[in-house]
Design a protein around this motif. Structure first.
Motif, PDB file in Angstrom:
ATOM      1  N   MET A  14       0.962  -1.295  -0.048  1.00 39.57           N
ATOM      2  CA  MET A  14      -0.106  -0.061   0.040  1.00 39.57           C
ATOM      3  C   MET A  14       0.744   1.262  -0.026  1.00 39.57           C
ATOM      4  O   MET A  14       0.540   2.082  -0.917  1.00 39.57           O
ATOM      5  CB  MET A  14      -0.779   0.307   1.302  1.00 39.57           C
ATOM      6  CG  MET A  14      -2.074  -0.997   1.109  1.00 39.57           C
ATOM      7  SD  MET A  14      -3.223  -0.507  -0.114  1.00 39.57           S
ATOM      8  CE  MET A  14      -3.973   0.943   0.462  1.00 39.57           C
ATOM      9  N   GLU A  15       1.694   1.251   0.778  1.00 45.11           N
ATOM     10  CA  GLU A  15       2.948   2.485   0.875  1.00 45.11           C
ATOM     11  C   GLU A  15       3.408   2.723  -0.586  1.00 45.11           C
ATOM     12  O   GLU A  15       3.600   3.696  -0.781  1.00 45.11           O
ATOM     13  CB  GLU A  15       3.906   2.242   1.918  1.00 45.11           C
ATOM     14  CG  GLU A  15       3.425   2.354   3.401  1.00 45.11           C
ATOM     15  CD  GLU A  15       4.465   2.001   4.221  1.00 45.11           C
ATOM     16  OE1 GLU A  15       5.366   1.651   3.868  1.00 45.11           O
ATOM     17  OE2 GLU A  15       3.936   1.960   5.719  1.00 45.11           O
ATOM     18  N   THR A  16       3.895   1.463  -1.051  1.00 49.75           N
ATOM     19  CA  THR A  16       4.591   1.683  -2.480  1.00 49.75           C
ATOM     20  C   THR A  16       3.515   1.981  -3.478  1.00 49.75           C
ATOM     21  O   THR A  16       3.946   2.876  -4.243  1.00 49.75           O
ATOM     22  CB  THR A  16       5.135   0.251  -2.923  1.00 49.75           C
ATOM     23  OG1 THR A  16       6.140  -0.002  -1.916  1.00 49.75           O
ATOM     24  CG2 THR A  16       5.644   0.465  -4.172  1.00 49.75           C
ATOM     25  N   LEU A  17       2.415   1.487  -3.615  1.00 46.94           N
ATOM     26  CA  LEU A  17       1.457   2.073  -4.377  1.00 46.94           C
ATOM     27  C   LEU A  17       0.819   3.372  -4.249  1.00 46.94           C
ATOM     28  O   LEU A  17       0.891   4.207  -4.990  1.00 46.94           O
ATOM     29  CB  LEU A  17       0.081   1.062  -4.241  1.00 46.94           C
ATOM     30  CG  LEU A  17      -0.915   1.253  -5.169  1.00 46.94           C
ATOM     31  CD1 LEU A  17      -0.662   0.948  -6.786  1.00 46.94           C
ATOM     32  CD2 LEU A  17      -2.187   0.412  -4.970  1.00 46.94           C
ATOM     33  N   ALA A  18       0.968   3.776  -2.729  1.00 50.13           N
ATOM     34  CA  ALA A  18       0.770   5.257  -2.779  1.00 50.13           C
ATOM     35  C   ALA A  18       1.697   6.103  -3.255  1.00 50.13           C
ATOM     36  O   ALA A  18       1.392   7.163  -4.145  1.00 50.13           O
ATOM     37  CB  ALA A  18       0.620   5.427  -1.011  1.00 50.13           C
ATOM     38  N   VAL A  19       2.716   5.914  -2.988  1.00 47.30           N
ATOM     39  CA  VAL A  19       4.078   6.834  -3.499  1.00 47.30           C
ATOM     40  C   VAL A  19       4.025   6.649  -5.252  1.00 47.30           C
ATOM     41  O   VAL A  19       4.117   7.811  -5.689  1.00 47.30           O
ATOM     42  CB  VAL A  19       5.450   6.200  -3.114  1.00 47.30           C
ATOM     43  CG1 VAL A  19       6.663   6.871  -4.104  1.00 47.30           C
ATOM     44  CG2 VAL A  19       5.598   6.319  -1.754  1.00 47.30           C
ATOM     45  N   ILE A  20       3.715   5.618  -5.749  1.00 45.48           N
ATOM     46  CA  ILE A  20       3.507   5.504  -7.322  1.00 45.48           C
ATOM     47  C   ILE A  20       2.276   6.464  -7.645  1.00 45.48           C
ATOM     48  O   ILE A  20       2.412   7.263  -8.553  1.00 45.48           O
ATOM     49  CB  ILE A  20       3.615   4.180  -7.736  1.00 45.48           C
ATOM     50  CG1 ILE A  20       4.910   3.471  -7.389  1.00 45.48           C
ATOM     51  CG2 ILE A  20       3.236   4.100  -9.325  1.00 45.48           C
ATOM     52  CD1 ILE A  20       4.840   1.920  -7.664  1.00 45.48           C
ATOM     53  N   ALA A  21       1.374   6.374  -6.996  1.00 46.51           N
ATOM     54  CA  ALA A  21       0.053   7.099  -7.491  1.00 46.51           C
ATOM     55  C   ALA A  21       0.176   8.348  -7.306  1.00 46.51           C
ATOM     56  O   ALA A  21      -0.136   9.103  -8.127  1.00 46.51           O
ATOM     57  CB  ALA A  21      -1.140   6.732  -6.509  1.00 46.51           C
ATOM     58  N   TYR A  22       0.951   8.976  -6.216  1.00 47.51           N
ATOM     59  CA  TYR A  22       1.126  10.255  -6.214  1.00 47.51           C
ATOM     60  C   TYR A  22       2.038  11.197  -7.068  1.00 47.51           C
ATOM     61  O   TYR A  22       2.048  12.154  -7.265  1.00 47.51           O
ATOM     62  CB  TYR A  22       1.138  10.750  -4.575  1.00 47.51           C
ATOM     63  CG  TYR A  22      -0.173  10.816  -3.972  1.00 47.51           C
ATOM     64  CD1 TYR A  22      -1.134  11.794  -4.191  1.00 47.51           C
ATOM     65  CD2 TYR A  22      -0.612   9.658  -3.186  1.00 47.51           C
ATOM     66  CE1 TYR A  22      -2.264  11.993  -3.408  1.00 47.51           C
ATOM     67  CE2 TYR A  22      -1.950   9.540  -2.426  1.00 47.51           C
ATOM     68  CZ  TYR A  22      -2.553  10.929  -2.567  1.00 47.51           C
ATOM     69  OH  TYR A  22      -3.932  10.583  -2.113  1.00 47.51           O
TER      70      TYR A  22
END
Length: 188
Positions: A99-107
């Motif tokens: 989730m943290e990795t995905l959040a960084v990529i999303a933003y």
């Protein structure tokens, strides 16, 4: 041929409904346009007519957009009844690190794995591979930098997973809090 196109335009909302119903998965607007042999703009107008029809009649389903994909879904207010009836298996959730990795990529997209690791402060090889396998992120090119690292971005499946139509619906990032400088007492 003109009559066929007119018929297709007139019936386009119903044809789109049938395609979405049978597909079960999100369908690209461009693919619908090709199937109906009409322009993407005409397809979008037909989708809007279908959406209005569902809203006016307060039907049990609705058309939901995920980027440039469409899908038929249960209206949110009726979902508890469907869940009670079908008792679906719960969707496997993402780990905290994913989730943290995905959040960084999303933003920050498009971004490299190295940039994600710099933000998170830890390696993220496994999380990136897991997110790629789940189809939540994809490779979108290479950065013009030493080693030409792969750039990653989110997918329409990411939008669907989180129930949003567009990246602009992501919650805003909080303003960074200023770090208060603590003065150390001088020792004589």
């Amino acid at each position: 041929m003109q009559e066929n196109t007119t018929t297709q335009l007139h019936d386009a909302p119903q044809i789109i409904e049938a395609i979405l119903f049978v597909a079960g998965e999100p369908v690209r607007i461009g693919d619908l346009a090709v199937a109906l042999d009409i322009s993407e703009m005409e397809t979008i107008h037909a989708v809007e007519a279908l959406e209005r029809s569902y809203e006016t009649e307060k039907r049990g389903i609705a058309v939901k957009r995920y980027g440039d994909h469409l899908r038929l879904e249960t209206r949110p207010e009726y979902a508890p009844y469907v869940e009670r009836m079908l008792q679906p298996v719960q969707r496997q959730s993402l780990s905290q690190t994913a989730m943290e990795t995905l959040a960084v990529i999303a933003y920050r997209q498009p971004t490299t794995k190295g940039e994600v690791e710099q933000v998170r402060g830890v390696k993220c090889d496994y999380s990136v591979q897991s997110l790629l396998q789940k189809g939540l992120i994809k490779e979108v090119g290479r950065k013009e930098a030493l080693g030409r690292p792969i750039l990653y971005a989110t997918t329409d499946k990411f939008l669907e997973h989180f129930g949003i139509s567009d990246l602009r619906e992501l919650p805003p990032l909080p303003d960074p809090q200023p770090v208060e400088k603590v003065e150390e007492p001088l020792t004589p």
